[in-house]
Design an enzyme around this catalytic site. Structure first.
Site, PDB file in Angstrom:
ATOM      1  N   ASP A 113       0.848  -1.188   0.000  1.00  0.00           N
ATOM      2  CA  ASP A 113       0.000   0.000   0.000  1.00  0.00           C
ATOM      3  C   ASP A 113       0.880   1.234   0.000  1.00  0.00           C
ATOM      4  O   ASP A 113       1.734   1.391   0.877  1.00  0.00           O
ATOM      5  CB  ASP A 113      -0.933   0.022   1.213  1.00  0.00           C
ATOM      6  N   ASN A 162      -5.595  -5.044  -6.075  1.00  0.00           N
ATOM      7  CA  ASN A 162      -6.730  -4.363  -5.452  1.00  0.00           C
ATOM      8  C   ASN A 162      -6.552  -2.849  -5.376  1.00  0.00           C
ATOM      9  O   ASN A 162      -7.519  -2.118  -5.195  1.00  0.00           O
ATOM     10  CB  ASN A 162      -6.926  -4.933  -4.033  1.00  0.00           C
ATOM     11  N   TYR A 188     -12.561   5.979 -14.280  1.00  0.00           N
ATOM     12  CA  TYR A 188     -12.612   4.786 -13.435  1.00  0.00           C
ATOM     13  C   TYR A 188     -13.292   3.628 -14.170  1.00  0.00           C
ATOM     14  O   TYR A 188     -12.808   2.499 -14.165  1.00  0.00           O
ATOM     15  CB  TYR A 188     -13.367   5.137 -12.156  1.00  0.00           C
ATOM     16  N   LYS A 215     -11.597   0.068 -15.206  1.00  0.00           N
ATOM     17  CA  LYS A 215     -12.124  -1.187 -14.680  1.00  0.00           C
ATOM     18  C   LYS A 215     -12.593  -2.116 -15.796  1.00  0.00           C
ATOM     19  O   LYS A 215     -12.441  -3.346 -15.704  1.00  0.00           O
ATOM     20  CB  LYS A 215     -13.272  -0.905 -13.703  1.00  0.00           C
ATOM     21  N   THR A 264     -16.040   1.223   1.361  1.00  0.00           N
ATOM     22  CA  THR A 264     -14.621   1.557   1.416  1.00  0.00           C
ATOM     23  C   THR A 264     -14.477   3.072   1.377  1.00  0.00           C
ATOM     24  O   THR A 264     -15.449   3.798   1.181  1.00  0.00           O
ATOM     25  CB  THR A 264     -13.857   0.948   0.227  1.00  0.00           C
TER      26      THR A 264
END
Length: 292
Positions: free
Chosen positions: A37, A99, A171, A175, A205
């Site tokens: 991360d 992820n 986005y 994706k 999230t």
């Protein structure tokens, strides 16, 4: 005995949210985990070694095996270093769980170039960069005669597949690209003993709470003891299953949210019209006008 005993996993974006839940579950199931991360904000700005290290420390404190990594997956050399760290720390690599992601929402007519470039870089290039270096490692292993039983799980989105969302052209495009890229990876890497699947998760999230029109839905409180349909922990069992050595699936895209898992399929013909000769614009208009 855990279902991932002896497996070595890289999990990107694992400092918070869905990625954190992946890391904790994988460790409980016996995997050695590289917790990656960068520690940036929702928009990708800044960096902080804290989130990755905190998750790694939590795993080790519970008796598991983990190391922290703060390389930027959108950087080709950073992705290579991430794969190298897994091999150096744990002696190999079996699982790549992509992820990591950011949001820089904006409507097409007002979108800045940086808003496009940054989101495409972290999501699409970030998935490709880690896959490229992991695939090279697995190819070398297979070429040397070793048996490879590796798996990749990429993270697509409803926004890029079955639920396009206004304001997320960057986005959604990234994706959708990840979903298509996963299908190609499944075809290419099967010869080396590698499976590739993708998920389209819906969960609470930092990113979904910041999505216009969705934050209020995900922020709804759940009474203690009740099933939390938006908990990110609901996503990880599917990812763990897809990472098990004997999982038969490859080249698949699964939507997952709460207590529901769906198998998704891509573009397919729903109507066809044909002609025996060259098309004219009028012919096309007459035929397709009825489809509007």
């Amino acid at each position: 005995m855990g279902v991932l005993d002896g497996r070595v996993a890289i999990i990107t974006g694992a400092g918070r949210g869905i990625g954190r839940e992946h890391a904790l579950l994988f460790a409980r199931e016996g995997a050695s985990v590289v917790v990656n991360d960068l520690g940036g904000g929702n928009d990708g700005s800044g960096s902080d070694a804290g989130p990755a290290q905190q998750v790694a420390d939590e795993i080790v404190a519970a008796g598991g095996k983990a190391v922290a990594n703060t390389d930027n997956v959108a950087d080709w050399k950073g992705a290579a270093a991430l794969v190298d760290q897994a091999v150096d720390a744990f002696g190999g690599l079996d699982l790549l769980i992509n992820n990591a992601g950011i949001l820089r929402d904006g409507f097409i007519a007002n979108l800045d170039e940086s808003q496009w470039d940054d989101v495409i870089a972290v999501h699409l290039k970030g998935h490709m960069a880690t896959m490229r270096h992991a695939a090279a490692y697995w190819k070398d292993q297979a070429k040397s005669g070793k048996t490879v039983t590796a798996a990749i799980v990429n993270t697509a989105s409803a926004s890029g597949t079955f639920m396009p969302n206004a304001g997320q052209v960057n986005y959604g495009a990234a994706k959708a690209g990840i979903a298509a890229m996963t299908l190609v990876a499944a075809q290419e890497l099967e010869r080396y003993g590698v499976r590739a699947n993708a998920i389209a998760p819906i969960a609470r999230t930092r990113l979904t709470l910041a999505t216009p029109g969705m934050g209020a839905i995900f922020a709804q409180e759940v009474e203690e003891g009740e099933f939390d349909a938006f908990s990110p922990a609901n996503i990880s069992p599917l990812v763990a299953y897809l990472s098990t050595e004997k999982c038969p699936h490859t080249g698949k895209l699964f939507a997952v949210q709460g207590g529901a898992i769906s198998l998704l399929e891509g573009w397919h013909a729903v109507k066809t019209t044909e002609t025996d000769g060259p098309w004219t614009i009028g012919d096309v208009g007459d035929r397709l006008g009825a489809w509007a």
